[in-house]
Design a protein around this motif. Structure first.
Motif, PDB file in Angstrom:
ATOM      1  N   ILE A 194      29.283  18.576   8.948  1.00 37.83           N
ATOM      2  CA  ILE A 194      28.445  17.993   7.895  1.00 37.83           C
ATOM      3  C   ILE A 194      28.302  16.507   8.175  1.00 37.83           C
ATOM      4  O   ILE A 194      29.174  15.886   8.796  1.00 37.83           O
ATOM      5  N   PHE A 195      27.202  15.924   7.720  1.00 37.02           N
ATOM      6  CA  PHE A 195      26.906  14.506   7.963  1.00 37.02           C
ATOM      7  C   PHE A 195      26.580  13.845   6.635  1.00 37.02           C
ATOM      8  O   PHE A 195      25.753  14.335   5.864  1.00 37.02           O
TER       9      PHE A 195
ATOM     10  N   LEU B 225      38.377  15.557  19.024  1.00 41.58           N
ATOM     11  CA  LEU B 225      37.324  16.363  18.397  1.00 41.58           C
ATOM     12  C   LEU B 225      36.674  15.623  17.227  1.00 41.58           C
ATOM     13  O   LEU B 225      35.457  15.733  17.024  1.00 41.58           O
ATOM     14  N   ASP B 226      37.476  14.891  16.457  1.00 43.28           N
ATOM     15  CA  ASP B 226      36.907  14.106  15.354  1.00 43.28           C
ATOM     16  C   ASP B 226      35.994  13.005  15.880  1.00 43.28           C
ATOM     17  O   ASP B 226      34.944  12.718  15.298  1.00 43.28           O
ATOM     18  N   ILE B 227      36.384  12.384  16.996  1.00 42.29           N
ATOM     19  CA  ILE B 227      35.529  11.365  17.619  1.00 42.29           C
ATOM     20  C   ILE B 227      34.226  11.998  18.107  1.00 42.29           C
ATOM     21  O   ILE B 227      33.135  11.449  17.920  1.00 42.29           O
ATOM     22  N   GLU B 228      34.348  13.161  18.743  1.00 44.89           N
ATOM     23  CA  GLU B 228      33.164  13.849  19.279  1.00 44.89           C
ATOM     24  C   GLU B 228      32.166  14.190  18.177  1.00 44.89           C
ATOM     25  O   GLU B 228      30.944  14.080  18.370  1.00 44.89           O
ATOM     26  N   LYS B 229      32.666  14.608  17.035  1.00 46.77           N
ATOM     27  CA  LYS B 229      31.769  14.901  15.910  1.00 46.77           C
ATOM     28  C   LYS B 229      30.940  13.674  15.557  1.00 46.77           C
ATOM     29  O   LYS B 229      29.717  13.751  15.350  1.00 46.77           O
TER      30      LYS B 229
ATOM     31  N   THR C 173      31.516  12.450   9.137  1.00 46.12           N
ATOM     32  CA  THR C 173      31.268  13.835   9.538  1.00 46.12           C
ATOM     33  C   THR C 173      32.531  14.653   9.301  1.00 46.12           C
ATOM     34  O   THR C 173      33.597  14.105   9.010  1.00 46.12           O
ATOM     35  N   GLY C 174      32.394  15.965   9.459  1.00 46.25           N
ATOM     36  CA  GLY C 174      33.553  16.853   9.455  1.00 46.25           C
ATOM     37  C   GLY C 174      34.496  16.669   8.287  1.00 46.25           C
ATOM     38  O   GLY C 174      34.088  16.576   7.118  1.00 46.25           O
ATOM     39  N   LYS C 175      35.810  16.574   8.582  1.00 44.77           N
ATOM     40  CA  LYS C 175      36.845  16.474   7.555  1.00 44.77           C
ATOM     41  C   LYS C 175      36.675  15.236   6.692  1.00 44.77           C
ATOM     42  O   LYS C 175      36.882  15.275   5.475  1.00 44.77           O
TER      43      LYS C 175
ATOM     44  N   ILE D 102      32.142   4.261  17.270  1.00 45.44           N
ATOM     45  CA  ILE D 102      32.459   5.658  16.989  1.00 45.44           C
ATOM     46  C   ILE D 102      33.967   5.824  17.026  1.00 45.44           C
ATOM     47  O   ILE D 102      34.597   5.633  18.073  1.00 45.44           O
ATOM     48  N   THR D 103      34.559   6.160  15.877  1.00 46.47           N
ATOM     49  CA  THR D 103      35.997   6.397  15.793  1.00 46.47           C
ATOM     50  C   THR D 103      36.231   7.814  15.299  1.00 46.47           C
ATOM     51  O   THR D 103      35.284   8.571  15.069  1.00 46.47           O
ATOM     52  N   ASP D 104      37.503   8.166  15.110  1.00 48.18           N
ATOM     53  CA  ASP D 104      37.811   9.489  14.567  1.00 48.18           C
ATOM     54  C   ASP D 104      37.505   9.564  13.079  1.00 48.18           C
ATOM     55  O   ASP D 104      37.338  10.653  12.526  1.00 48.18           O
ATOM     56  N   GLU D 105      37.416   8.398  12.402  1.00 50.87           N
ATOM     57  CA  GLU D 105      37.244   8.378  10.943  1.00 50.87           C
ATOM     58  C   GLU D 105      35.792   8.266  10.498  1.00 50.87           C
ATOM     59  O   GLU D 105      35.417   8.812   9.466  1.00 50.87           O
ATOM     60  N   ARG D 106      34.976   7.553  11.255  1.00 53.86           N
ATOM     61  CA  ARG D 106      33.585   7.332  10.835  1.00 53.86           C
ATOM     62  C   ARG D 106      32.740   6.863  12.007  1.00 53.86           C
ATOM     63  O   ARG D 106      33.254   6.568  13.087  1.00 53.86           O
TER      64      ARG D 106
END
Length: 410
Positions: free
Chosen positions: A216-217, A95-99, A236-238, A126-130
């Motif tokens: 959020i972006f 889900l973090d990657i998708e964001k 994004t996100g968290k 595109i990773t889960d972190e950024r």
């Protein structure tokens, strides 16, 4: 997904029937829910499970025939072709990657609308972190452009636009205006990701169902990486929340240090900067007065050697610039001179040597300062009339000055 093993491949690339070691082994299943690294998006992570067996999926790659090869690390049990396995992705990680992937599509279109239609995607990660997005553009984005792009992406997130994918003939996709990655080869049938009417892109990656899920972006950097190519990094996100929380904590600390609040902190800092400028000027004027007095006291130590006025001394100076200032003041009071001053701070020695221009054919400051610095375990150099050096051994400063006098005598 419950799957069967097609092949187990060890680190020597042998196809084997069973495996129970703790290092990485490669596995191909007949079907898989795991996304393989491609299109800039990193692979899924997750677990492979069965009775008395557990393994971590650390990476997934695509084979030339498009099957997925899973790189796994066994935690317990034996991997065997004879059993069925449950393949389970790490949903939070996905889900973090998708964001970040959905935000990349929003960013691509926002850049075209704010900066210009000439903007083309030149790569992404595109990773889960950024997310990292490379674009073709001939100059750095202005601060206003960055803010406008960031705002437009967030506006589309707030609009909660539904997202969907569709597989269609490539020519039909092009007629719809779908954006393709420059230089990428596509089949006759392509997958297109639609973000309402705002964005249409060729893409095989995973995405949110609605832009609101991005949360959020936040753009954190914009840099140049090659001629005509810029790079944007964003969160994004968290990750974006944590970044903004950290920035807010820094702001609070600045407010505490400056005894201000968020509404007047800028005014307070500007006032402090003016105070610093004023105090710096006062300090410089005071240093000049002290330097002049020091020079007056030092002039009584001038020796005449071989027709040259030689002045050597250890002086108090905060740094090299202050030391050079004292030497400059002494120069103005002497003629036909060679000056060598040393300052000791933090168990280190700074040297400055000044030579009258009339004497530089005979004595050169750069050579002299290197000679004396070498005695104290250092090196230096500079112009014929002014040079400097740094050294470690403060106990040999007087020996160094004696060497200077000897060189002038010779």
């Amino acid at each position: 997904t419950t799957s069967k093993i097609v092949a187990i491949i060890d680190k020597e690339d042998n196809i084997i029937e069973n495996y129970d070691k703790k290092d990485i082994v490669k596995v191909i299943f007949d079907k898989t829910p795991f996304y393989a690294e491609s299109g800039g998006q990193v692979a899924d992570k997750g677990k492979i499970l069965s009775e008395e067996f557990e393994a971590e999926v650390v990476d997934v790659k695509k084979l030339p025939d498009r099957r997925h090869i899973h790189f796994i690390k066994i935690n317990k049990g034996i991997l065997s072709k004879e059993k069925d396995y449950k393949l389970k992705i790490n949903v939070a990680y996905r889900l973090d990657i998708e964001k970040n992937h959905s935000a990349t599509h929003l960013l691509n279109e926002a850049l075209r609308k704010v900066v210009g239609n000439h903007v083309k995607q030149a790569g992404s990660l595109i990773t889960d972190e950024r997310l990292r997005f490379d674009l073709s553009h001939f100059k750095a984005l202005t601060q206003q452009e960055i803010e406008d792009v960031e705002l437009l992406v967030n506006e589309k997130i707030w609009e909660a636009i539904p997202m969907h994918t569709k597989i269609m003939p490539i020519e039909e996709a092009k007629k719809l205006g779908a954006q393709a990655l420059f230089g990428e080869k596509y089949d006759d049938m392509v997958r297109v990701v639609f973000i309402g009417e705002f964005s249409k892109e060729f893409c095989g990656g995973t995405h949110n169902r609605n832009t609101a899920e991005v949360g959020i972006f936040k753009i954190i950097s914009e840099t140049g990486i090659a001629a005509g190519v810029r790079r944007i990094e964003a969160l994004t996100g968290k990750a974006a929340y944590k970044y903004l929380k950290k920035e807010n904590n820094v702001l609070k600390e600045v407010c505490n240090l400056t005894k201000s609040n968020e509404t007047n902190v800028i005014d307070k800092i500007e006032t402090l900067q003016e105070d610093i400028k004023k105090l710096t000027k006062e300090k410089e004027a005071l240093q000049q007065k002290i330097s002049n007095q020091k020079v007056k006291d030092l002039l009584s130590n001038v020796k005449e050697i071989s027709g040259v006025q030689v002045l050597t001394s250890v002086v108090e100076a905060e740094d090299m610039n202050h030391l050079k200032q004292i030497a400059d003041d002494a120069k103005n009071k002497l003629d036909n001179y060679v000056i060598a001053f040393a300052a000791i701070n933090n168990n280190k020695v700074n040297f400055v040597v000044a030579v009258d221009k009339k004497l530089t054919t005979k004595y050169q400051a750069g050579k002299l300062v290197n000679e004396i610095a070498t005695i104290c375990g250092g090196r230096g150099g500079g112009r014929p009339e002014m040079a400097q050096a740094g050294a470690k051994d403060q106990t040999k400063v007087n020996v160094a000055f004696a060497k200077l006098e000897e060189l002038i005598r010779e």
